[in-house]
Scaffold this motif. Structure first.
Motif, PDB file in Angstrom:
ATOM      1  N   SER A  63     -14.112  -3.425   0.746  1.00 43.16           N
ATOM      2  CA  SER A  63     -14.135  -2.723   1.462  1.00 43.16           C
ATOM      3  C   SER A  63     -14.991  -2.438   2.464  1.00 43.16           C
ATOM      4  O   SER A  63     -15.624  -1.607   3.155  1.00 43.16           O
ATOM      5  CB  SER A  63     -16.126  -1.335   0.735  1.00 43.16           C
ATOM      6  OG  SER A  63     -16.852  -2.203   0.370  1.00 43.16           O
ATOM      7  N   VAL A  64     -15.011  -3.888   2.710  1.00 40.77           N
ATOM      8  CA  VAL A  64     -14.855  -4.782   4.338  1.00 40.77           C
ATOM      9  C   VAL A  64     -13.822  -5.444   4.842  1.00 40.77           C
ATOM     10  O   VAL A  64     -13.554  -5.623   3.874  1.00 40.77           O
ATOM     11  CB  VAL A  64     -16.562  -5.251   3.982  1.00 40.77           C
ATOM     12  CG1 VAL A  64     -17.498  -4.516   4.075  1.00 40.77           C
ATOM     13  CG2 VAL A  64     -16.288  -6.494   2.996  1.00 40.77           C
ATOM     14  N   GLY A  65     -13.605  -5.508   5.670  1.00 37.58           N
ATOM     15  CA  GLY A  65     -12.468  -6.028   6.429  1.00 37.58           C
ATOM     16  C   GLY A  65     -12.910  -7.610   6.323  1.00 37.58           C
ATOM     17  O   GLY A  65     -13.234  -8.327   5.686  1.00 37.58           O
ATOM     18  N   GLY A  66     -11.779  -8.667   7.074  1.00 41.99           N
ATOM     19  CA  GLY A  66     -12.161  -9.989   7.374  1.00 41.99           C
ATOM     20  C   GLY A  66     -11.529 -10.246   5.753  1.00 41.99           C
ATOM     21  O   GLY A  66     -12.000 -11.842   6.058  1.00 41.99           O
ATOM     22  N   GLY A  67     -10.906 -10.227   4.583  1.00 41.38           N
ATOM     23  CA  GLY A  67     -10.793 -10.556   3.760  1.00 41.38           C
ATOM     24  C   GLY A  67     -12.061 -10.987   2.612  1.00 41.38           C
ATOM     25  O   GLY A  67     -12.102 -12.417   2.184  1.00 41.38           O
ATOM     26  N   SER A 124      -5.736  -9.886   1.882  1.00 38.73           N
ATOM     27  CA  SER A 124      -5.927 -10.743   3.481  1.00 38.73           C
ATOM     28  C   SER A 124      -7.045  -9.140   4.454  1.00 38.73           C
ATOM     29  O   SER A 124      -6.839  -9.967   5.924  1.00 38.73           O
ATOM     30  CB  SER A 124      -4.562 -10.435   3.454  1.00 38.73           C
ATOM     31  OG  SER A 124      -4.208  -9.087   3.939  1.00 38.73           O
ATOM     32  N   GLY A 125      -7.458  -8.418   3.677  1.00 35.91           N
ATOM     33  CA  GLY A 125      -7.877  -8.181   4.950  1.00 35.91           C
ATOM     34  C   GLY A 125      -7.203  -6.573   5.679  1.00 35.91           C
ATOM     35  O   GLY A 125      -7.860  -5.978   6.797  1.00 35.91           O
ATOM     36  N   ALA A 126      -6.468  -6.654   5.496  1.00 36.49           N
ATOM     37  CA  ALA A 126      -5.170  -5.241   5.782  1.00 36.49           C
ATOM     38  C   ALA A 126      -5.875  -4.126   5.227  1.00 36.49           C
ATOM     39  O   ALA A 126      -6.437  -3.997   3.554  1.00 36.49           O
ATOM     40  CB  ALA A 126      -4.228  -5.841   5.440  1.00 36.49           C
ATOM     41  N   ALA A 127      -5.234  -3.115   5.721  1.00 34.84           N
ATOM     42  CA  ALA A 127      -5.944  -1.327   4.629  1.00 34.84           C
ATOM     43  C   ALA A 127      -5.166  -1.449   3.570  1.00 34.84           C
ATOM     44  O   ALA A 127      -4.056  -1.684   3.560  1.00 34.84           O
ATOM     45  CB  ALA A 127      -6.062  -0.635   5.958  1.00 34.84           C
ATOM     46  N   GLY A 128      -5.689  -1.020   2.701  1.00 38.91           N
ATOM     47  CA  GLY A 128      -4.891  -1.075   1.405  1.00 38.91           C
ATOM     48  C   GLY A 128      -4.044  -0.307   1.490  1.00 38.91           C
ATOM     49  O   GLY A 128      -3.713   0.847   2.358  1.00 38.91           O
ATOM     50  N   ALA A 129      -2.731  -0.518   1.097  1.00 37.59           N
ATOM     51  CA  ALA A 129      -1.564   0.524   1.041  1.00 37.59           C
ATOM     52  C   ALA A 129      -1.441   1.245  -0.654  1.00 37.59           C
ATOM     53  O   ALA A 129      -2.353   1.338  -1.362  1.00 37.59           O
ATOM     54  CB  ALA A 129      -0.439  -0.240   0.906  1.00 37.59           C
ATOM     55  N   PRO A 130      -0.574   2.897  -0.497  1.00 33.36           N
ATOM     56  CA  PRO A 130      -0.582   3.538  -1.448  1.00 33.36           C
ATOM     57  C   PRO A 130      -0.013   2.751  -3.097  1.00 33.36           C
ATOM     58  O   PRO A 130       0.844   1.597  -2.930  1.00 33.36           O
ATOM     59  CB  PRO A 130       0.548   4.271  -1.438  1.00 33.36           C
ATOM     60  CG  PRO A 130       0.450   4.358   0.201  1.00 33.36           C
ATOM     61  CD  PRO A 130       0.072   3.038   0.617  1.00 33.36           C
ATOM     62  N   LEU A 131      -1.174   2.746  -3.969  1.00 35.58           N
ATOM     63  CA  LEU A 131      -1.025   1.838  -5.236  1.00 35.58           C
ATOM     64  C   LEU A 131       0.149   2.522  -5.893  1.00 35.58           C
ATOM     65  O   LEU A 131       1.272   2.282  -6.984  1.00 35.58           O
ATOM     66  CB  LEU A 131      -1.968   1.999  -6.208  1.00 35.58           C
ATOM     67  CG  LEU A 131      -2.293   1.522  -7.569  1.00 35.58           C
ATOM     68  CD1 LEU A 131      -1.810   0.080  -7.030  1.00 35.58           C
ATOM     69  CD2 LEU A 131      -3.040   1.491  -8.420  1.00 35.58           C
ATOM     70  N   LYS A 133      -2.216  -7.170  -3.053  1.00 33.40           N
ATOM     71  CA  LYS A 133      -2.216  -6.346  -2.354  1.00 33.40           C
ATOM     72  C   LYS A 133      -3.484  -4.727  -2.336  1.00 33.40           C
ATOM     73  O   LYS A 133      -4.004  -3.441  -1.644  1.00 33.40           O
ATOM     74  CB  LYS A 133      -0.947  -5.113  -2.038  1.00 33.40           C
ATOM     75  CG  LYS A 133      -0.028  -6.463  -1.021  1.00 33.40           C
ATOM     76  CD  LYS A 133      -0.093  -6.435   0.677  1.00 33.40           C
ATOM     77  CE  LYS A 133       0.806  -7.259   1.160  1.00 33.40           C
ATOM     78  NZ  LYS A 133       0.650  -7.302   2.580  1.00 33.40           N
ATOM     79  N   LEU A 134      -3.966  -5.258  -3.520  1.00 32.76           N
ATOM     80  CA  LEU A 134      -4.962  -4.178  -4.218  1.00 32.76           C
ATOM     81  C   LEU A 134      -6.326  -4.386  -3.354  1.00 32.76           C
ATOM     82  O   LEU A 134      -6.980  -5.513  -2.967  1.00 32.76           O
ATOM     83  CB  LEU A 134      -5.238  -4.333  -5.079  1.00 32.76           C
ATOM     84  CG  LEU A 134      -4.218  -4.427  -6.683  1.00 32.76           C
ATOM     85  CD1 LEU A 134      -4.969  -4.462  -8.248  1.00 32.76           C
ATOM     86  CD2 LEU A 134      -3.654  -2.645  -6.585  1.00 32.76           C
ATOM     87  N   ALA A 135      -6.543  -2.920  -3.133  1.00 34.48           N
ATOM     88  CA  ALA A 135      -8.058  -2.723  -2.038  1.00 34.48           C
ATOM     89  C   ALA A 135      -8.934  -3.229  -2.290  1.00 34.48           C
ATOM     90  O   ALA A 135      -9.846  -1.442  -3.128  1.00 34.48           O
ATOM     91  CB  ALA A 135      -7.664  -1.300  -0.952  1.00 34.48           C
TER      92      ALA A 135
END
Length: 467
Positions: free
Chosen positions: A363-367, A330-337, A358-360
């Motif tokens: 390396s760039v935002g915006g989906g 979704s472009g959000a910062a990654g949460a702890p796995l 939710k996996l990040a």
């Protein structure tokens, strides 16, 4: 006439002596398979003639034979070495058995081990970097992360289970030590009384030797023979048995009576009428089987558990940090796995994400469909190498114990063979002794018959013939 009657006593002594020799040989044969039995040998003593006065004369040639002693064929020095080497062998074999069982639970190298799960997770991240928009690739990462977490928790559970088993083992060993010590003290007393009454105490001595060896195997206890023949047993330099008294071996701290850990270091104490002493810890403490269990619980297993905790901590910290540096679908910062509690260790490692999106991976935002961060996640951290070093260290310890145990087994076996040569029953030798005693008995009986015939001639057929 006096000489003839003296010859009867000589013949009688031969009958009695050889009867004892036959009985001893028969007892040796009967106990050929009895554990701890030491063969006996009859030692004869020639009976000399006693002169009644200074100027008396004796025309005979001795008064026959008597049983000097029924000797147990033992060597105190050899027995002492056997006990010492058996104590060391018990220590090594117990350590090896425990660590080999832990190594089996590790399952490395193998397709189902932790290291394989680590590689699978890294490969899943690589697959995701090539297909960042694929739901299946994301789900694969979560599945393999969960497999890795479960594998690490499983190893911790195996170590915890082994620790629980060994704590119970330690309490059982302490009970056995006290039983053996009290039994040996009772035998000390019984042997002293029996021999003061002039009765053979060979069977009691056999039993005492077995208990002394068992105490060496259990605790590395050192047995010292006192001038009166009593055994004194010391553990880590502290007396456990003195004469007819035995102290109480106590698990002072570290393990509760139910086998649980109480949070304190493991220590032992000997309570006795001559004082209460806390035994030293480490290499200066008890040896034997109990020493091995103590070292495993105090040093070896905690060190391996700490290694697993460090691996889990590095895994969680490195992956979570790289997750935070990337962006999810979704472009959000990654949460702890992973979730990880440093106070609990590897047993607390869990997968904290249930939604694959939710996996990040990016390396760039915006989906954006970018897999650069997933590629970094496949290489982040040093946990695979750290785990490999940990497992290699365990394998090296087990291999070293294998070699030391094999060498000690060879040494102990050689000493056992030497003792068996002296104390063990050889059926061929006992058969020869029986035949020898039988023939000697027959010869003494023949002497008795001959003397009887001579006396019959002398008494009934010698004299004046009536006119």
């Amino acid at each position: 006439m006096a000489g003839s009657f003296g010859s009867i006593n000589t013949a009688l002594s031969g009958l009695r002596y050889n009867q004892v020799a036959l009985d001893v040989a028969g007892n040796n044969i009967a106990n050929a398979g009895t554990d701890g039995y030491v063969r006996r040998r009859v030692v004869g003593a020639s009976v000399s003639s006693a002169q009644a006065a200074l100027w008396s004369r004796y025309d005979g040639h001795g008064e026959g034979v008597a049983v000097g002693e029924v000797r147990r064929m033992t060597d105190p020095l050899l027995d002492s070495r056997v006990r010492r080497e058996h104590g060391l062998l018990s220590y090594l074999s117990t350590s090896r058995t425990i660590l080999a069982r832990v190594e089996d639970g590790v399952g490395e190298p193998g397709p189902n081990g932790v290291h394989a799960a680590m590689l699978d997770l890294r490969n899943a991240w690589q697959d995701l970097s090539l297909n960042p928009g694929g739901t299946a690739a994301r789900q694969q990462v979560l599945g393999r992360a969960e497999t890795l977490a479960q594998a690490l928790r499983g190893q911790v559970a195996n170590v915890a289970g082994e620790e629980a088993d060994q704590r119970v083992h330690a309490t059982n060993l302490v009970s056995e030590v006290n039983s053996a010590a009290s039994g040996l003290a009772a035998l000390n007393h019984d042997i002293l009384v029996t021999e003061q009454n002039g009765t053979d105490a060979g069977v009691l001595r056999d039993r005492r030797d077995v208990l002394a060896t068992r105490l060496a195997e259990l605790t590395g206890g050192v047995t010292t023979v006192q001038p009166d023949g009593q055994f004194t047993v010391t553990v880590a330099g502290t007396a456990l048995v003195q004469g007819k008294e035995a102290g109480t071996f106590v698990l002072a701290s570290g393990i509760t009576p139910t086998g649980d850990a109480d949070g304190s270091p493991i220590s032992y104490r000997i309570d006795a009428t001559w004082g209460s002493t806390v035994l030293p810890s480490g290499s200066a403490g008890p040896g034997g089987e109990l020493g091995a269990v103590t070292e495993v619980l105090t040093t070896t297993l905690p060190a391996y558990r700490a290694g697993l905790d460090a691996v889990a901590a590095d895994l969680a910290a490195s992956v979570n940090a790289q997750q935070a540096a990337g962006f999810d679908a979704s472009g959000a910062a990654g949460a702890p796995l992973f979730s990880y509690d440093p106070l609990v260790g590897a047993a607390s490692l869990q997968v904290a994400i249930t939604d694959p999106s939710k996996l990040a991976a990016s390396s760039v935002g915006g989906g954006a469909l970018d897999g650069a961060n997933a590629d970094l996640l496949s290489r982040v951290g040093t946990y695979p190498d750290a785990y490999q070093r940990l497992v290699n260290g365990l394998g090296t310890d087990v291999a070293a114990l294998d070699r030391r145990t094999a060498n000690q087994t060879s040494l102990s076996g050689a000493l056992d063979d030497a003792r068996e040569q002296q104390a063990g029953v050889n059926l061929d030798e006992e058969t020869v002794n029986m035949v020898s005693a039988q023939r000697a008995y027959e010869a003494a009986a023949r002497l008795m018959t001959t003397i009887d015939e001579v006396l019959d001639t002398l008494i009934n057929r010698t004299g004046l013939v009536g006119r």
